[in-house]
Design an enzyme around this catalytic site. Structure first.
Site, mmCIF file in Angstrom:
data_model
loop_
_atom_site.group_PDB
_atom_site.id
_atom_site.type_symbol
_atom_site.label_atom_id
_atom_site.label_comp_id
_atom_site.label_asym_id
_atom_site.label_seq_id
_atom_site.Cartn_x
_atom_site.Cartn_y
_atom_site.Cartn_z
ATOM 1 C CB VAL A 81 -0.921 0.033 1.238
ATOM 2 C CG1 VAL A 81 -1.819 1.273 1.208
ATOM 3 C CG2 VAL A 81 -1.765 -1.226 1.332
ATOM 4 C CB CYS A 82 0.915 4.242 0.417
ATOM 5 S SG CYS A 82 1.237 6.015 0.366
ATOM 6 N N GLY A 83 3.597 3.820 -0.121
ATOM 7 C CA GLY A 83 5.037 3.741 -0.255
ATOM 8 C C GLY A 83 5.629 2.375 0.006
#
Length: 229
Positions: free
Chosen positions: A131-133
């Protein structure tokens, strides 16, 4: 499906809690077909997020013999310009403050996590999700070259620079690698994983429970390539 969500110092809480709740609810709706736990590379410990010192407990260690799904969140910290470093230095024993998300993500490379992720990526029986970074953790460890992936929109250029095939999509399915974009995409990622691994009826039941309608099309390398619009 047994899912392990990896905590590391500076993690983003929503990147963790959103897919955790979705997968946990999926396990309830499927009469135990899905289980989920919070883990760390170091084993059971209290892990402090990058958001206001919020702490979650890893109840176990990353265990690639048990995991069918290994999910890596991003970090939450101050967003700065490329190359920028925090203005204030911390002394010995002082809490770290005003750290950049990129610094927190890069710090994971000094832990045992990259080696574990490398082994997971090499294991055809394990799906690695981010998720995300979280995808940047994999990318900076040299594990995404030639793979299709996404991340938070502020990190797309960095993802592309590591040799990954950057895709501007909410969720990208590249087989045994499934990546989500910005922080709230953890909900959509979790629901897609439920649909893919357990079935659409379970995913729909959880979607209704959380009163959340998934956004965007899940990108996969299937079908004809589009012409330039």
């Amino acid at each position: 499906m047994h899912a392990q969500i990896v905590l590391f110092d500076g993690f983003d809480p929503l990147d963790v809690v959103a897919p955790y709740e979705v997968l946990y609810a999926g396990g309830t709706a499927s009469d135990g077909a899905v289980t989920v736990e919070l883990v760390s590379a170091e084993g059971p410990r209290e892990v402090t997020s990058g958001t206001g010192g919020l702490t979650l407990r890893a109840t176990g260690a990353v265990d690639l013999e048990r995991a069918d799904l290994l999910l890596v969140p991003g970090a939450s910290g101050r967003v700065g310009e490329p190359g920028e470093v925090p203005d204030e230095e911390t002394g010995a024993g002082d809490p770290e403050r005003d750290e950049l998300s990129a610094v927190l993500l890069a710090r994971t490379l000094t832990t045992g996590l990259p080696a574990l992720l490398g082994r997971a990526m090499d294991d055809p029986g394990i799906t690695v999700a981010t998720v995300c970074g979280g995808s940047l953790v994999l990318a900076m460890a040299g594990l995404l070259e030639g793979r299709h992936a996404t991340t938070h929109h502020l990190g797309l250029d960095l993802l592309d620079a590591t040799g990954a095939h950057m895709v501007r999509a909410r969720v990208v399915d590249d087989g045994d690698l499934v990546t989500g974009a910005g922080v709230t995409s953890g909900l959509d990622l979790g629901l897609y994983l439920l649909e893919r691994e357990v079935g659409p009826r379970i995913a729909h039941a959880v979607e209704e429970l959380f009163a959340h309608e998934r956004r965007g099309t899940v990108w996969r390398a299937h079908g004809p390539a589009p012409v330039v619009l």
